[in-house]
Design a protein around this motif. Sequence first.
Motif, PDB file in Angstrom:
ATOM      1  N   GLU A   1       0.669  -1.102  -0.174  1.00 17.89           N
ATOM      2  CA  GLU A   1       0.112   0.026  -0.092  1.00 17.89           C
ATOM      3  C   GLU A   1       0.806   1.336  -0.051  1.00 17.89           C
ATOM      4  O   GLU A   1       0.537   2.044  -0.547  1.00 17.89           O
ATOM      5  CB  GLU A   1      -0.929  -0.265   1.288  1.00 17.89           C
ATOM      6  CG  GLU A   1      -1.991  -1.118   1.095  1.00 17.89           C
ATOM      7  CD  GLU A   1      -2.909  -1.321   2.387  1.00 17.89           C
ATOM      8  OE1 GLU A   1      -2.752  -0.512   3.337  1.00 17.89           O
ATOM      9  OE2 GLU A   1      -3.615  -2.063   2.188  1.00 17.89           O
TER      10      GLU A   1
ATOM     11  N   SER B   1       1.223   3.972  -3.056  1.00 14.36           N
ATOM     12  CA  SER B   1       0.715   5.446  -2.743  1.00 14.36           C
ATOM     13  C   SER B   1       2.083   6.197  -3.181  1.00 14.36           C
ATOM     14  O   SER B   1       1.707   7.217  -3.942  1.00 14.36           O
ATOM     15  CB  SER B   1       0.583   5.646  -1.154  1.00 14.36           C
ATOM     16  OG  SER B   1       0.582   6.876  -0.900  1.00 14.36           O
TER      17      SER B   1
ATOM     18  N   HIS C   1      -2.084   7.237 -11.692  1.00 13.14           N
ATOM     19  CA  HIS C   1      -1.546   7.832 -10.281  1.00 13.14           C
ATOM     20  C   HIS C   1      -0.012   7.838 -10.495  1.00 13.14           C
ATOM     21  O   HIS C   1       0.686   8.680 -10.082  1.00 13.14           O
ATOM     22  CB  HIS C   1      -1.882   6.992  -9.228  1.00 13.14           C
ATOM     23  CG  HIS C   1      -1.341   7.091  -7.812  1.00 13.14           C
ATOM     24  ND1 HIS C   1      -1.369   8.255  -7.068  1.00 13.14           N
ATOM     25  CD2 HIS C   1      -0.319   6.180  -7.100  1.00 13.14           C
ATOM     26  CE1 HIS C   1      -0.846   7.970  -6.091  1.00 13.14           C
ATOM     27  NE2 HIS C   1      -0.099   6.596  -6.124  1.00 13.14           N
TER      28      HIS C   1
END
Length: 720
Positions: free
Chosen positions: A317, A321, A606
């Motif tokens: 995670e 990110s 992203h």
Amino acid sequence: MAKKKKKERMKLKKSATFNKKKLKNAILSVLYEEPGKVVNYKQISSWLGIKDPEGRRLVNVAFEEMKDDEYLEQVSRGSYRLKAKTGTICGIVELQPQGFGYIVSDEVDRPVLVSSRNLNNAMDGDKVRVHLYARRKKHDLEGEVTEIVERAKTNFVGTVEMSRNFAFLVPAGKVGFDIFIAKENLNGAKDGQKAIAEIIEWPPKARSPFGKIIEVLGDTGNNDAEMHAILAEFELPHKFPEKVDKVAEKIPFEIPEEEYKKRRDFREITTFTIDPADAKDFDDALSIRKLENGNWEAGIHIADVTHYVVPNSLIEEEAQSRATSVYLVDRVVPMLPERLSNGVCSLRPNEDKLCFSAVFELTEDARVVNQWFGKTVIHSDRRFSYEEAQEIIESREGELSVEMLKLNELAKKLRSDRFKKGSIAFERVEIKFNIDENGKPLSVYFKEAKESNLLIEEFMLLANKKVAEFIGKPRGRKKPKTFVYRIHDKPDPDKLESFNSFISRFGYGIQLQSAKTISSSMNNLLDHVKGKKEQNVVETLAIRTMAKAEYSTRNIGHYGLSFDFYTHFTSPIRRYPDMMVHRLLEKYLEDGRSANEQKFEDLCNHSSDMENRAANAERASIKYKQVEFMQDHVGEIYPGVISGITDWGIYVELENKIEGMVPIRELDDDFYTFDEKNYALVGRHKNKKYQLGDDITVKIWRTNLEKKQLDFRLAENNKL
């Protein structure tokens, strides 16, 4: 009316070398004529005169992206129509230093000018809805922000300025306001300190938003505080959460015996790494051996990060990110915790390491005749710095020199073949600093790519290209499975035209007939300008004509490399897209079903965004050190070259590659106007001209570390 429409379409057809942005504008222009019409890619291709398969593929990609961005709605598979058009558009704010903004949107063919009073609290990077004013002849498109659709950020880094009962945070960067901080929301921050504030409210009539301090970074001028402030400005972390570090510490270095049995064993084959002298995270290693048939087997061995970082874990995670490691002037902020990036995953010498490898059988002339992708175990014999490898290449002797020289020979052939096929040779000089233990820059030096760098680059390009082809070019007529590509769009034809017009003053030119002629003539140009005074200006402008490379599941090829298929497979320690590629490749090697395209497209977007932020942070840290270095040189005179022209001043690059600006108000001998087309400032009365690429002598006038600004004045011999 019908004649007018036909005329417009003919005009678009004439400029039918479309890149993606230009194509989207052209599609919208066509659809605005008949707003209710349902179209497919064949009709649009026909109307716009697009006949080649590559162009038609691009139309499909443009349709998909315009649907994502809500310009179009999908009526049925492959068929689209325009969403109801109003007098408003949606776009992204690009705030200018003087306080006004441009709104950039695919719905219009040029940016919309919005005055500071009509921005209505919109900030740089925000997605906004803009009401367009009636168009005035020969004027920019103008409008007013009516809605902030999505804030780019709510946290701001800056300097605390205290009053008796309250404080303001004065943000760094392009921010047109200060943040009011009530005394109870100071969180221990003191006057003059760097801190991060979160906006909690912006009352309708208030000139400033209200906020609270969420983290104090330290004293202004302290190197750590300043570097952390730069990271915070671009919303990048400077440390790992404690719980992530704790999980990482539990990952063992030892490889279980059963893991060896599942993998192809390369431990007996000569293998080594080549990296910067100060690197600790070794992503890639090369192996080479001669085969019985006289060919060469070259292995590109990449750290098997996804063996250790599993989906849905805390480390995964955090990596997702961050999406990338960030390289500032004096430090690396890694994507993975140090135990993984510099330890467990790093391909350190004399240790068994798990890899995901691309192995190629190459002929003497570097043709690939066989390839294999899969999981391996390696044992690196030696860790070379680029300088050590370069010494072996130049002296032709030293440890593992036979292997090093053979790899270099093959790399040179691969490189030559790549350029013949249209790859563009952009090689920029990197500026570096020697800094002391407190982070103070002592001197500036330049880093150029030598043969040892190019050797590594060529084999990484080969692995990335072949992995992308393996998935993107399925056998038979099967539809390719979802994959992560590194894509690079064609240059904007208008930018190329004005670039060509500018370089003609130096006696240069590029051919614009096709993608192939553009790239080959661009290479000739870059070759010709080497070592000449205009080199940096021409290279900088050439790069500005190019699109930015990005990640996407929708492949349009890589223009700069002239590859139809390209991905990032070779750096999973420092890039999240490479981890995605490893997972997808492993899945498809085991005949797995195609992954969910939308999920991976979102992750690609992203990753592209985080890569952009990391690059901006790196540039900001370089700029900070440049200004800090020049503080000791105020009053000194330097020769330079005009590297940028704007309506607020002249940017000048000195011989040491440091750039500053002569503000336009300092040009007091005339009234100067900005000639955008010719990259020049021209005096209205005396007709004196300052043009991009001109030699100029400047005096260092003042430095502003807080704003990372370096101001020059013209030295006396430049005045009339």
